[in-house]
Scaffold this motif. Structure first.
Motif, PDB file in Angstrom:
ATOM      1  N   ARG A 101      74.126  35.422  50.124  1.00 52.61           N
ATOM      2  CA  ARG A 101      74.876  36.539  50.129  1.00 52.61           C
ATOM      3  C   ARG A 101      75.235  37.175  49.028  1.00 52.61           C
ATOM      4  O   ARG A 101      75.456  38.453  48.951  1.00 52.61           O
ATOM      5  CB  ARG A 101      76.086  35.984  51.458  1.00 52.61           C
ATOM      6  CG  ARG A 101      76.992  37.419  51.483  1.00 52.61           C
ATOM      7  CD  ARG A 101      77.858  37.568  52.489  1.00 52.61           C
ATOM      8  NE  ARG A 101      78.786  38.468  52.547  1.00 52.61           N
ATOM      9  CZ  ARG A 101      79.838  38.582  53.449  1.00 52.61           C
ATOM     10  NH1 ARG A 101      80.144  37.857  54.405  1.00 52.61           N
ATOM     11  NH2 ARG A 101      80.562  39.560  53.300  1.00 52.61           N
ATOM     12  N   ALA A 102      75.896  36.312  48.304  1.00 52.04           N
ATOM     13  CA  ALA A 102      76.415  36.841  47.128  1.00 52.04           C
ATOM     14  C   ALA A 102      75.321  37.371  46.129  1.00 52.04           C
ATOM     15  O   ALA A 102      75.697  38.549  45.550  1.00 52.04           O
ATOM     16  CB  ALA A 102      76.732  35.478  46.244  1.00 52.04           C
ATOM     17  N   LEU A 103      73.912  37.151  46.227  1.00 56.65           N
ATOM     18  CA  LEU A 103      73.122  37.851  45.477  1.00 56.65           C
ATOM     19  C   LEU A 103      72.802  39.216  46.273  1.00 56.65           C
ATOM     20  O   LEU A 103      72.848  40.383  45.584  1.00 56.65           O
ATOM     21  CB  LEU A 103      71.896  37.122  45.289  1.00 56.65           C
ATOM     22  CG  LEU A 103      70.735  37.968  44.667  1.00 56.65           C
ATOM     23  CD1 LEU A 103      70.936  38.447  43.124  1.00 56.65           C
ATOM     24  CD2 LEU A 103      69.457  36.986  44.701  1.00 56.65           C
ATOM     25  N   ARG A 104      72.941  39.122  47.572  1.00 57.12           N
ATOM     26  CA  ARG A 104      72.759  40.191  48.136  1.00 57.12           C
ATOM     27  C   ARG A 104      73.764  41.628  47.899  1.00 57.12           C
ATOM     28  O   ARG A 104      73.700  42.514  47.759  1.00 57.12           O
ATOM     29  CB  ARG A 104      72.562  40.350  49.868  1.00 57.12           C
ATOM     30  CG  ARG A 104      71.285  39.406  50.090  1.00 57.12           C
ATOM     31  CD  ARG A 104      71.049  39.345  51.472  1.00 57.12           C
ATOM     32  NE  ARG A 104      70.870  40.058  52.413  1.00 57.12           N
ATOM     33  CZ  ARG A 104      70.965  40.029  53.753  1.00 57.12           C
ATOM     34  NH1 ARG A 104      71.324  39.051  54.278  1.00 57.12           N
ATOM     35  NH2 ARG A 104      70.500  41.287  54.530  1.00 57.12           N
ATOM     36  N   GLU A 105      75.038  40.947  48.084  1.00 58.03           N
ATOM     37  CA  GLU A 105      76.073  41.739  47.627  1.00 58.03           C
ATOM     38  C   GLU A 105      75.981  42.379  46.149  1.00 58.03           C
ATOM     39  O   GLU A 105      76.217  43.697  45.958  1.00 58.03           O
ATOM     40  CB  GLU A 105      77.590  41.107  47.617  1.00 58.03           C
ATOM     41  CG  GLU A 105      77.982  40.894  48.956  1.00 58.03           C
ATOM     42  CD  GLU A 105      79.231  39.967  49.299  1.00 58.03           C
ATOM     43  OE1 GLU A 105      79.578  39.390  48.257  1.00 58.03           O
ATOM     44  OE2 GLU A 105      79.727  40.100  50.410  1.00 58.03           O
ATOM     45  N   THR A 106      75.494  41.381  45.220  1.00 59.66           N
ATOM     46  CA  THR A 106      75.297  42.042  43.891  1.00 59.66           C
ATOM     47  C   THR A 106      73.970  43.055  43.661  1.00 59.66           C
ATOM     48  O   THR A 106      74.116  43.989  43.024  1.00 59.66           O
ATOM     49  CB  THR A 106      74.747  40.737  42.853  1.00 59.66           C
ATOM     50  OG1 THR A 106      75.712  39.714  43.196  1.00 59.66           O
ATOM     51  CG2 THR A 106      74.714  41.177  41.518  1.00 59.66           C
ATOM     52  N   VAL A 107      73.019  42.700  44.337  1.00 57.71           N
ATOM     53  CA  VAL A 107      72.075  43.793  44.761  1.00 57.71           C
ATOM     54  C   VAL A 107      72.410  45.176  45.300  1.00 57.71           C
ATOM     55  O   VAL A 107      72.416  46.217  44.718  1.00 57.71           O
ATOM     56  CB  VAL A 107      70.834  43.266  45.592  1.00 57.71           C
ATOM     57  CG1 VAL A 107      69.959  44.424  46.064  1.00 57.71           C
ATOM     58  CG2 VAL A 107      69.951  42.316  44.929  1.00 57.71           C
ATOM     59  N   ALA A 108      73.194  45.078  46.284  1.00 52.13           N
ATOM     60  CA  ALA A 108      73.972  46.267  46.672  1.00 52.13           C
ATOM     61  C   ALA A 108      74.835  46.782  45.853  1.00 52.13           C
ATOM     62  O   ALA A 108      74.758  48.150  45.706  1.00 52.13           O
ATOM     63  CB  ALA A 108      74.832  46.017  48.153  1.00 52.13           C
ATOM     64  N   GLU A 109      75.566  46.359  45.143  1.00 55.51           N
ATOM     65  CA  GLU A 109      76.305  46.778  44.078  1.00 55.51           C
ATOM     66  C   GLU A 109      75.547  47.532  42.980  1.00 55.51           C
ATOM     67  O   GLU A 109      75.736  48.571  42.466  1.00 55.51           O
ATOM     68  CB  GLU A 109      77.235  45.821  43.308  1.00 55.51           C
ATOM     69  CG  GLU A 109      77.860  45.808  41.894  1.00 55.51           C
ATOM     70  CD  GLU A 109      78.821  47.149  41.970  1.00 55.51           C
ATOM     71  OE1 GLU A 109      79.379  47.706  42.878  1.00 55.51           O
ATOM     72  OE2 GLU A 109      78.801  47.837  40.883  1.00 55.51           O
ATOM     73  N   LYS A 110      74.283  46.782  42.687  1.00 48.91           N
ATOM     74  CA  LYS A 110      73.434  47.564  41.619  1.00 48.91           C
ATOM     75  C   LYS A 110      72.970  48.881  42.085  1.00 48.91           C
ATOM     76  O   LYS A 110      72.737  49.799  41.605  1.00 48.91           O
ATOM     77  CB  LYS A 110      72.181  46.605  41.411  1.00 48.91           C
ATOM     78  CG  LYS A 110      70.877  47.191  40.463  1.00 48.91           C
ATOM     79  CD  LYS A 110      69.763  47.430  41.446  1.00 48.91           C
ATOM     80  CE  LYS A 110      68.709  48.247  40.780  1.00 48.91           C
ATOM     81  NZ  LYS A 110      68.916  49.556  40.187  1.00 48.91           N
ATOM     82  N   PHE A 111      72.539  48.812  43.463  1.00 48.90           N
ATOM     83  CA  PHE A 111      72.149  50.175  44.080  1.00 48.90           C
ATOM     84  C   PHE A 111      73.288  51.381  44.088  1.00 48.90           C
ATOM     85  O   PHE A 111      72.862  52.457  43.849  1.00 48.90           O
ATOM     86  CB  PHE A 111      71.400  50.017  45.459  1.00 48.90           C
ATOM     87  CG  PHE A 111      70.092  49.300  45.699  1.00 48.90           C
ATOM     88  CD1 PHE A 111      69.025  50.055  44.895  1.00 48.90           C
ATOM     89  CD2 PHE A 111      69.852  48.311  46.407  1.00 48.90           C
ATOM     90  CE1 PHE A 111      67.587  49.295  45.120  1.00 48.90           C
ATOM     91  CE2 PHE A 111      68.744  47.594  46.167  1.00 48.90           C
ATOM     92  CZ  PHE A 111      67.658  48.284  45.577  1.00 48.90           C
TER      93      PHE A 111
END
Ligand code: GLU
Length: 405
Positions: A75-85
């Motif tokens: 989940r922490a990486l998916r949140e980081t990915v969402a933040e990148k987008f």
């Protein structure tokens, strides 16, 4: 080889092996025999993964993050990915609309395998990355290859797109900056394509943005879901850490798209590879959320190499190369070499012959353009240091000079 009594899956049997890996394997085999080869074939940065990212991977091992993760990623990486987008692409993405896969290739594979049926069509502008049509083939669907020559900067136009869409079209694949040409779509070019797509609501778009950070001359990067928000619910925007952070071996790709598609991709991945490597996921988090100096520095280094390489290629007799605006590939026409004869007496009849000649006589590995759907061209990956690039260019020029008519 004796034919096996066992039958292969018919879609796999009809698919071609990866042409890029074919050359990568040939280079490895020659080197194992002690032959000195300069490889301009593999599309991967020559730099080391940044220190803080490597440390994050080591730290993940030390802290025992060595178990399964959730299928769609931590989940922490998916949140980081969402933040990148959100930060880099103006896409208002929730972490549940993201998925992390084992490399960008798996994002593409998941999306196509989750949606394609026999008879469906996928529009692929040519030249294209070698794996797109083969993945479509593996899914039992049909690629509609649309030739986009040098006149249109190797890019799809709205007229060409309109002419390719049928009632069977499920996807359009866009790749900017492009592998193999380095072509970059401007915001207005994407808007023109979006206008056509708005009239065809059933066509999805797969936007392969893996070379996002390698756009030169301050041109700026745009992606189709950003320039036309009305397409948002039918675009899969994919990216990864491989090219931007020199992390090809870590195998982390990711994407964002409509929830129904992300859920389907997760279901497929859950029956296949499951979550990507836990260690790599921690390293990817450090890459995406940590200092970004590496991204700028490597872009400048590639731009400098591009300028040198393109000038050298245009100085070689029989080669002609446009200036690529992004990625780390030059796509040079070798039409002027076709029909010429090598010192060993071999007549060059195709770009594949040119690639073989360069490998055998110049010790330089490249990939033939026809593998990417447009010949006679050669793709030159300039992801190697200045000294090796200089040696390669000298060898290429010498090879061209030794050919006779
Ligand atoms: N994408 C890179 C290339 O085109 C890596 C090899 C591959 O996956 O095709 O060379």
């Amino acid at each position: 080889m004796a034919a096996s009594a066992h039958e292969l899956n018919r879609f796999l049997a009809a698919a071609k092996p990866s042409a890029t890996y074919g050359v990568i394997d040939r280079v490895a085999a020659r080197r194992a025999q002690g032959v000195d080869i300069i490889s301009l074939s593999a599309g991967e940065p020559d730099f080391d993964t940044p220190e803080h990212v490597r440390e994050a991977g080591i730290d993940a091992i030390r802290r025992g993050h060595t178990r399964y993760t959730q299928v769609a990623g931590l989940r922490a990486l998916r949140e980081t990915v969402a933040e990148k987008f959100r930060r880099e692409n103006d896409l208002d993405v929730d972490w549940r609309q993201t998925i992390v896969c084992t490399g960008g290739k798996q994002v593409i594979f998941n999306a196509l395998a989750a949606t394609l049926n026999e008879g469906d069509e996928v529009i692929i502008p040519a030249p294209y990355w070698v794996s797109y049509p083969e993945i479509v083939q593996l899914c039992g669907a049909t690629s509609i290859l649309v030739e986009c020559g040098v006149q249109s900067g190797f890019k799809l136009t709205s007229e060409l797109l309109e002419g390719a869409i049928t009632s069977r079209t499920r996807w359009l694949i866009l790749n900017s900056p492009s592998n193999p040409t380095g072509a970059v779509y401007s915001r207005s070019e994407l808007l023109a394509l979006a206008q056509v797509l708005l009239a065809h609501p059933l066509v999805m778009v797969l936007s392969d943005d893996i070379y996002e950070h390698l756009v030169f001359d301050d041109l700026g990067f745009s992606t189709i879901a950003q320039v036309e928000p009305r397409l948002r619910d039918r675009v899969l925007t994919m990216n990864g850490v491989s090219k931007a952070y020199a992390m090809t071996g870590w195998r982390i790709g990711f994407g964002t798209g409509p929830t129904w598609l992300i859920d389907a991709m997760e279901k497929l991945q859950g029956q296949q590879t499951s979550g990507a490597s836990s260690i790599s996921q921690y390293a990817a988090m450090a890459a995406l959320s940590g200092p970004q100096d590496f991204v700028r520095e490597s872009r400048l280094a590639f731009q400098h190499r591009r300028d040198y390489l393109v000038a050298q290629l245009n100085a070689a007799e029989g080669l002609r190369c446009e200036i690529p605006q992004g990625a780390f590939y030059a796509f040079a026409s070798c039409e002027g070499l076709i029909g010429k004869v090598t010192p060993a007496g071999l007549r060059l009849t195709s770009d594949e012959d040119v690639v073989n000649g360069l490998l055998d006589h110049a010790g330089v590995a490249t990939v033939h353009g026809s593998a990417f759907g447009l010949g006679p061209y050669i793709r030159i990956a300039y992801a190697l240091d200045d000294a090796a690039l200089h040696r390669a260019c000298e060898s290429i020029k010498r090879f061209c000079e030794t050919l006779s008519n």
